[in-house]
Design an enzyme around this catalytic site. Sequence first.
Site, PDB file in Angstrom:
ATOM      1  CB  CYS A  24     -25.841  -7.294  31.543  1.00  0.00           C
ATOM      2  SG  CYS A  24     -26.533  -6.388  32.925  1.00  0.00           S
TER       3      CYS A  24
ATOM      4  CG  ASP B 216     -33.765   1.331  37.953  1.00  0.00           C
ATOM      5  OD1 ASP B 216     -33.132   2.085  37.175  1.00  0.00           O
ATOM      6  OD2 ASP B 216     -34.237   0.231  37.606  1.00  0.00           O
TER       7      ASP B 216
ATOM      8  NE  ARG C 128     -32.349   0.629  34.695  1.00  0.00           N
ATOM      9  CZ  ARG C 128     -32.543  -0.671  34.555  1.00  0.00           C
ATOM     10  NH1 ARG C 128     -32.174  -1.275  33.448  1.00  0.00           N
ATOM     11  NH2 ARG C 128     -33.101  -1.374  35.522  1.00  0.00           N
TER      12      ARG C 128
END
Length: 402
Positions: free
Chosen positions: A264, A323, A325
């Site tokens: 990241c 995930d 998101r």
Amino acid sequence: MYGLKNVIESFKNGEFVIVFDSQNREDEADLILPAQFSTPDKISFVLNHAKGMFCVAIDKEIQERLNLYVPYNTKDSCTFTVTVDHKDTKTGITAIERSKTSKELANPNATASDFKIPGHVNPVVAHEGGVLTRKGHTEAAVELCRISKLFPAAVMIEILDEKGDSHNKEYIKSLAKRFSIPVTTIDEIEKYILLNRPTVQKEAEADFPTQYGKFKIFAFKNYFSQKEHAVLINQTFNPSQPVNVRIHSSCKTGDVFHSLRCDCHQQLEFFLQFMAENKNCMLIYLDQEGRGIGFANKIKAYALQEQGFDTYEANNLLGFDDDLRDYFDALHIMRFFGISKINLATSNPEKVSFLQDCGIEILKRISIPIVINPYNRKYIHSKILKKKHEILIKGEDNVENF
Ligand SMILES: Nc1nc2c(ncn2[C@@H]2O[C@H](COP(=O)(O)OP(=O)(O)OP(=O)(O)O)[C@@H](O)[C@H]2O)c(=O)[nH]1
Ligand SMILES: [Mg+2]
Ligand SMILES: [Mg+2]
Ligand SMILES: [Zn+2]
């Protein structure tokens, strides 16, 4: 006859629709009709073929205008009001009379004195946030009215089979087929709303000098989830030209502490430098830590990864999907700025396909070179193998050596 488009078409014309909820909720289906189109025939049909509890979903404005008292109100359950009959009904129970009462509940000029209490029609009030705050049939029914630009009141009744079971999917499907009633799901209605109703708003903006260059910073807030997102753009910015966009999900460990466990920080640093060297860039920094599971759970996931599980297995062991998101807020932020053509800096094919499905044109993908180290190797490997991330690896390392 499946799909929301058919459902909205029928609903607008005053016809019945069927809405399933999800298996992990009630797992039932309701027959729903815009209350303003109630007729004795339609109400009779409803009573013959659905057989559940006869309700009229209404919004808060109707409840307040008609002064409908809510006798029991718990946080997550249905907000039933007192039962009502229209004042011009006799017993209130016949299809003619229940049709009259239902129709009048959708009358914008109706007042409290038009109804008798108690009665034979049970209004139920939708949560103000609609399906974004409660995924029930009541909210779905009122949302359907809003989407169809009708008065926010809908007759709603659970479909029971011959034995009185409300979970018989085959029966519900056969009923839909027999009477050509279009079918949708609450999830589908929610997705439509997330896509079409902007849920983020700009809270503030300021100049933003950084070690990379001078940018502008904006604060956006989603007023349902209360999540706050940061957006950086170049000082001169033209949304009608293609915009170089990076949608970055927050990673406290990587972005702040430069953790070696993930890529990241490398991605964020790359893009800030890219913004300094290129025109028309936008960084959307989304408040969804740990792929949406939150900081504490992400650290729990790290602890599991120390035992040998990969990043997705760790999520699953904690009871989460791979995930959690979504990129609806990023989509609405782009729409806010009037952006429709972008170059997207990502390795994640899901981001690309989501935005394309939402009508954003992606001219090209900007690859971000990543350096592999002993701590992020397995993480990067899992993303490539399991989620088809297209990661450009910098240096000697290559995927075959993983
Ligand atoms: N649950 C969980 N989340 C993680 C882990 N490592 C990083 N994250 C989070 O993952 C998100 C970043 O997702 P990635 O899969 O690395 O990348 P991406 O955003 O899908 O794709 P890119 O656009 O290429 O960055 C951030 O929200 C991080 O906080 C982990 O081991 N477990
Ligand atoms: Mg129900
Ligand atoms: Mg990433
Ligand atoms: Zn990270």
